[in-house]
Scaffold this motif. Structure first.
Motif, PDB file in Angstrom:
ATOM      1  N   ALA A 377      -9.237 -13.635 -14.554  1.00 44.35           N
ATOM      2  CA  ALA A 377      -8.049 -13.829 -13.705  1.00 44.35           C
ATOM      3  C   ALA A 377      -7.417 -15.175 -14.039  1.00 44.35           C
ATOM      4  O   ALA A 377      -7.420 -16.091 -13.222  1.00 44.35           O
ATOM      5  CB  ALA A 377      -8.432 -13.750 -12.233  1.00 44.35           C
ATOM      6  N   ASP A 382      -1.330 -12.454 -17.530  1.00 39.72           N
ATOM      7  CA  ASP A 382      -1.605 -11.219 -16.801  1.00 39.72           C
ATOM      8  C   ASP A 382      -2.702 -10.432 -17.510  1.00 39.72           C
ATOM      9  O   ASP A 382      -2.659 -10.221 -18.722  1.00 39.72           O
ATOM     10  CB  ASP A 382      -0.344 -10.363 -16.707  1.00 39.72           C
ATOM     11  CG  ASP A 382       0.671 -10.960 -15.741  1.00 39.72           C
ATOM     12  OD1 ASP A 382       0.249 -11.642 -14.790  1.00 39.72           O
ATOM     13  OD2 ASP A 382       1.883 -10.761 -15.956  1.00 39.72           O
ATOM     14  N   LYS A 386      -7.173  -9.164 -13.427  1.00 36.70           N
ATOM     15  CA  LYS A 386      -6.474 -10.048 -12.491  1.00 36.70           C
ATOM     16  C   LYS A 386      -5.730  -9.232 -11.437  1.00 36.70           C
ATOM     17  O   LYS A 386      -5.746  -9.567 -10.241  1.00 36.70           O
ATOM     18  CB  LYS A 386      -5.511 -10.942 -13.265  1.00 36.70           C
ATOM     19  CG  LYS A 386      -4.666 -11.877 -12.413  1.00 36.70           C
ATOM     20  CD  LYS A 386      -3.814 -12.753 -13.314  1.00 36.70           C
ATOM     21  CE  LYS A 386      -2.848 -13.614 -12.534  1.00 36.70           C
ATOM     22  NZ  LYS A 386      -2.071 -14.523 -13.418  1.00 36.70           N
ATOM     23  N   TYR A 387      -5.083  -8.150 -11.860  1.00 31.03           N
ATOM     24  CA  TYR A 387      -4.357  -7.303 -10.908  1.00 31.03           C
ATOM     25  C   TYR A 387      -5.304  -6.729  -9.862  1.00 31.03           C
ATOM     26  O   TYR A 387      -5.013  -6.791  -8.648  1.00 31.03           O
ATOM     27  CB  TYR A 387      -3.653  -6.167 -11.658  1.00 31.03           C
ATOM     28  CG  TYR A 387      -3.030  -5.139 -10.741  1.00 31.03           C
ATOM     29  CD1 TYR A 387      -1.798  -5.373 -10.139  1.00 31.03           C
ATOM     30  CD2 TYR A 387      -3.685  -3.944 -10.457  1.00 31.03           C
ATOM     31  CE1 TYR A 387      -1.237  -4.434  -9.284  1.00 31.03           C
ATOM     32  CE2 TYR A 387      -3.134  -3.004  -9.610  1.00 31.03           C
ATOM     33  CZ  TYR A 387      -1.904  -3.258  -9.029  1.00 31.03           C
ATOM     34  OH  TYR A 387      -1.361  -2.328  -8.168  1.00 31.03           O
ATOM     35  N   ALA A 390      -6.796  -9.367  -7.503  1.00 26.21           N
ATOM     36  CA  ALA A 390      -5.817  -9.738  -6.473  1.00 26.21           C
ATOM     37  C   ALA A 390      -5.738  -8.670  -5.390  1.00 26.21           C
ATOM     38  O   ALA A 390      -5.635  -8.986  -4.195  1.00 26.21           O
ATOM     39  CB  ALA A 390      -4.446  -9.967  -7.111  1.00 26.21           C
ATOM     40  N   ARG A 391      -5.789  -7.394  -5.790  1.00 29.78           N
ATOM     41  CA  ARG A 391      -5.758  -6.306  -4.813  1.00 29.78           C
ATOM     42  C   ARG A 391      -6.969  -6.375  -3.884  1.00 29.78           C
ATOM     43  O   ARG A 391      -6.846  -6.256  -2.651  1.00 29.78           O
ATOM     44  CB  ARG A 391      -5.740  -4.956  -5.543  1.00 29.78           C
ATOM     45  CG  ARG A 391      -4.431  -4.582  -6.188  1.00 29.78           C
ATOM     46  CD  ARG A 391      -3.436  -4.012  -5.175  1.00 29.78           C
ATOM     47  NE  ARG A 391      -3.949  -2.841  -4.485  1.00 29.78           N
ATOM     48  CZ  ARG A 391      -3.820  -1.587  -4.914  1.00 29.78           C
ATOM     49  NH1 ARG A 391      -3.201  -1.346  -6.073  1.00 29.78           N
ATOM     50  NH2 ARG A 391      -4.279  -0.575  -4.207  1.00 29.78           N
ATOM     51  N   ALA A 393      -8.855  -9.010  -3.317  1.00 26.61           N
ATOM     52  CA  ALA A 393      -8.776 -10.237  -2.521  1.00 26.61           C
ATOM     53  C   ALA A 393      -7.914 -10.036  -1.285  1.00 26.61           C
ATOM     54  O   ALA A 393      -8.206 -10.566  -0.215  1.00 26.61           O
ATOM     55  CB  ALA A 393      -8.222 -11.374  -3.375  1.00 26.61           C
ATOM     56  N   ARG A 394      -6.846  -9.237  -1.423  1.00 29.24           N
ATOM     57  CA  ARG A 394      -5.946  -8.987  -0.289  1.00 29.24           C
ATOM     58  C   ARG A 394      -6.452  -7.873   0.622  1.00 29.24           C
ATOM     59  O   ARG A 394      -6.317  -7.950   1.843  1.00 29.24           O
ATOM     60  CB  ARG A 394      -4.545  -8.629  -0.802  1.00 29.24           C
ATOM     61  CG  ARG A 394      -3.795  -9.759  -1.478  1.00 29.24           C
ATOM     62  CD  ARG A 394      -2.335  -9.389  -1.676  1.00 29.24           C
ATOM     63  NE  ARG A 394      -2.173  -8.164  -2.447  1.00 29.24           N
ATOM     64  CZ  ARG A 394      -2.035  -8.113  -3.763  1.00 29.24           C
ATOM     65  NH1 ARG A 394      -2.063  -9.236  -4.466  1.00 29.24           N
ATOM     66  NH2 ARG A 394      -1.892  -6.957  -4.396  1.00 29.24           N
ATOM     67  N   ASP A 414      -6.375 -18.119 -11.288  1.00 29.13           N
ATOM     68  CA  ASP A 414      -5.134 -17.772 -10.596  1.00 29.13           C
ATOM     69  C   ASP A 414      -5.132 -18.320  -9.165  1.00 29.13           C
ATOM     70  O   ASP A 414      -6.060 -18.060  -8.397  1.00 29.13           O
ATOM     71  CB  ASP A 414      -4.984 -16.248 -10.549  1.00 29.13           C
ATOM     72  CG  ASP A 414      -3.711 -15.815  -9.846  1.00 29.13           C
ATOM     73  OD1 ASP A 414      -2.637 -15.963 -10.435  1.00 29.13           O
ATOM     74  OD2 ASP A 414      -3.813 -15.346  -8.696  1.00 29.13           O
ATOM     75  N   GLU A 416      -3.355 -17.645  -6.489  1.00 25.46           N
ATOM     76  CA  GLU A 416      -3.263 -16.672  -5.390  1.00 25.46           C
ATOM     77  C   GLU A 416      -4.632 -16.083  -5.066  1.00 25.46           C
ATOM     78  O   GLU A 416      -5.012 -15.949  -3.900  1.00 25.46           O
ATOM     79  CB  GLU A 416      -2.290 -15.546  -5.758  1.00 25.46           C
ATOM     80  CG  GLU A 416      -2.169 -14.488  -4.670  1.00 25.46           C
ATOM     81  CD  GLU A 416      -1.329 -13.300  -5.089  1.00 25.46           C
ATOM     82  OE1 GLU A 416      -1.325 -12.301  -4.347  1.00 25.46           O
ATOM     83  OE2 GLU A 416      -0.689 -13.366  -6.162  1.00 25.46           O
ATOM     84  N   ILE A 417      -5.390 -15.757  -6.119  1.00 25.83           N
ATOM     85  CA  ILE A 417      -6.717 -15.184  -5.912  1.00 25.83           C
ATOM     86  C   ILE A 417      -7.661 -16.230  -5.334  1.00 25.83           C
ATOM     87  O   ILE A 417      -8.430 -15.961  -4.403  1.00 25.83           O
ATOM     88  CB  ILE A 417      -7.259 -14.613  -7.231  1.00 25.83           C
ATOM     89  CG1 ILE A 417      -6.391 -13.430  -7.681  1.00 25.83           C
ATOM     90  CG2 ILE A 417      -8.712 -14.169  -7.077  1.00 25.83           C
ATOM     91  CD1 ILE A 417      -6.754 -12.870  -9.034  1.00 25.83           C
ATOM     92  N   GLN A 420      -7.399 -16.853  -1.655  1.00 27.31           N
ATOM     93  CA  GLN A 420      -7.938 -15.809  -0.784  1.00 27.31           C
ATOM     94  C   GLN A 420      -9.433 -15.995  -0.533  1.00 27.31           C
ATOM     95  O   GLN A 420     -10.003 -15.328   0.331  1.00 27.31           O
ATOM     96  CB  GLN A 420      -7.694 -14.433  -1.406  1.00 27.31           C
ATOM     97  CG  GLN A 420      -6.237 -14.043  -1.538  1.00 27.31           C
ATOM     98  CD  GLN A 420      -5.580 -13.784  -0.208  1.00 27.31           C
ATOM     99  OE1 GLN A 420      -6.207 -13.317   0.730  1.00 27.31           O
ATOM    100  NE2 GLN A 420      -4.296 -14.098  -0.102  1.00 27.31           N
TER     101      GLN A 420
END
Length: 515
Positions: A377, A382, A386-387, A390-391, A393-394, A414, A416-417, A420
């Protein structure tokens, strides 16, 4: 004026203990968050104090300790070493005092933050061990032991398992600071209580271990029929900007899956044959189709050992109540990305299906440990992993999928990750940019705690987040089992090699003498 000293309630548990006498006294400029006090016998950084307060005693964590001299303080601007040397000959032990800063953590009874600061002159006491044992304790299996307080080795530290999993966790440190040992301690204790853990192991550190007494090694073998178009493109090396090649591949896959029949060679051979026929039929697709055929052949040569038509899906090999280790040590970065993203995608989908229908391949909560998280990540690139990270993590907490990110390069991860991951276990971090990056991702990591990261000893960590009641400086327990991440004894191996070579030379000389 109401003095702090009159606010004591001697018969209450929230009152400071006076058995040892006060360590010091609060001075000016304290706030409801930070208390400043002076002491002639200071507690070490990371220790805990109780401070008198009109609303009940407050617990604080010592974050700074600095020395001061009464004599030199009365003579500001004296920096001449000769003068200081002469003055020091006249100064005794009573001339030195310490200025300390404590971060307020809440009232002793409820850990609620005070609305007003401690009053100047309020007495500061060393927090009793029995009280700290209650704060940092917990009953298994809902809590598991992580280690002991670095400043109080007699105080064990437990973390909340539910919050460790559902609020996600990051373990960050430089190489050799104790990341693998920390992972091993947590995983070992979760598995011993029936927990299910999935570890993406980049370096084979956990493959030969005995975590929790139940280790299930999963080879990173993929069935091409079960791969998504994106995962197949990563393995083929088809970047998204090569839209003609992507279109050809999509058409060929659609034809193959609609027909449901494969040639004798298998899935990839059949796919290559379909693409090759497309190249002969349409001139505008000829160049792209030829490139795709070449890449399919290259994939078979490059990843023939991890792409098999008869392979079971890795997710189907996850065993409940085990430390499931996906061994990525023998694959390159692209293959690792395809394997990890595939597993993450299926795990999240199966956990969602379980919640909606009650039927799933993964009918149990699972903690996913991602080693080298900055590779899968990255901050400025990208990847498929990583995608899906992130999913998860959310969304993962709603479906019982927890993340544990492990990295030696926090600034490469990353943001954002990382943000979280509400729980942080931060071992020694030397690079200032890494320190700032971690602090930016966590609102709870103060400047003073960050300042201590470079000086932490191996195995010591700042632990903060919802899975622990208050921030702590913890000495992580030592995992007694075998791990592959420990430093090798270079000298011992060289000596052994030299001894072997010398013995071999002696034998050769002996044989040649009598031949």
């Amino acid at each position: 004026m109401h003095r702090a000293g009159t606010a004591r309630h001697d018969n209450s548990e929230s009152s400071p203990s006076t058995h040892e006498g006060p360590l010091g006294f609060v001075v000016d400029n304290s706030t409801p968050v930070i208390a400043r006090f002076v002491s002639s016998n200071p507690p070490p950084v990371g220790d805990y104090v109780m401070i008198e307060h009109p609303g009940g005693a407050i617990l604080g964590m010592v974050e700074q300790v600095g020395t001061r001299s009464i004599t030199l303080n009365a003579l500001p601007g004296v920096y001449d070493p000769t003068i200081v040397e002469k003055l020091s000959a006249e100064m005794g032990d009573e001339d030195v005092f310490f200025e300390c800063t404590a971060r307020l953590l809440g009232t002793v009874d409820s850990l609620r933050m005070p609305r007003l600061p401690p009053l100047p002159g309020a007495r500061v006491y060393r927090a009793p061990s029995e009280m700290l044992k209650r704060v940092f304790g917990g009953e298994e299996p809902y809590w598991v032991r992580l280690g002991v307080l670095a400043s109080r080795p007699d105080i064990p530290v437990y973390v909340n398992v539910n919050r460790l999993v559902t609020r996600h966790t990051a373990i960050l440190a430089v190489t050799g600071a104790g990341k693998s040992n920390t992972v091993a301690i947590i995983v070992d204790r979760l598995v011993r209580h029936g927990g299910t853990v999935l570890i993406f192991d980049f370096h084979g550190e956990y493959v030969g271990s005995n975590l929790g007494g139940h280790v299930n090694v999963i080879d990173p073998v993929l069935n091409p029929r079960l791969l998504s178009i994106s995962e197949l493109m990563v393995l083929l090396g088809i970047e998204q900007r090569y839209y003609n090649q992507e279109r050809v591949l999509r058409k060929a896959l659609s034809q193959l899956r609609e027909s449901g029949s494969e040639e004798r060679g298998g899935f990839l051979e059949t796919l290559a044959s379909i693409v090759e026929r497309m190249a002969h039929r349409r001139r505008e697709e000829s160049t792209a189709a030829t490139a795709v055929v070449n890449k399919i052949e290259s994939l078979q040569e490059r990843y023939g050992d991890i792409i098999r038509d008869d392979a079971a899906d890795p997710v189907s090999r996850i065993r409940p109540g085990y430390a499931n280790v996906v061994d990525l040590s023998r694959v390159d970065r692209d293959a690792a990305d395809a394997v990890v993203s595939h597993v993450l995608r299926i795990v999240l989908a199966e956990r969602k299906r379980h919640k909606l229908t009650g039927s799933s391949q993964i009918p149990f909560p699972i903690l996913i440990v991602v080693e080298e998280a900055h590779i899968l990540a990255p901050r400025d690139e990208d990847t498929l992993s990583k995608y899906w990270l992130a999913r998860i993590a959310r969304e993962g907490r709603k479906f019982g999928v927890g993340l544990m990110l492990v990295s030696q390069r926090p600034k490469g991860l990353d943001p954002e990750i990382l943000s979280q991951a509400n729980n942080l276990i931060v071992l020694r971090i030397v690079e200032p940019s890494d320190q700032r990056y971690i602090q930016a991702a966590s609102e709870s990591l103060s400047d003073d705690l960050v300042a201590h990261l470079p000086s932490l000893n191996t195995g010591e960590a700042v632990v903060i987040g919802p899975f622990i009641r208050i921030p702590a400086l913890v000495r992580i327990d030592r995992y007694e089992g075998r791990l592959g991440g420990a430093d090798i004894d270079v000298v011992a191996e060289w000596v052994s090699l030299r001894r072997t070579m010398d013995e071999a030379t002696s034998v050769d000389d002996f044989v040649s003498e009598f031949m």
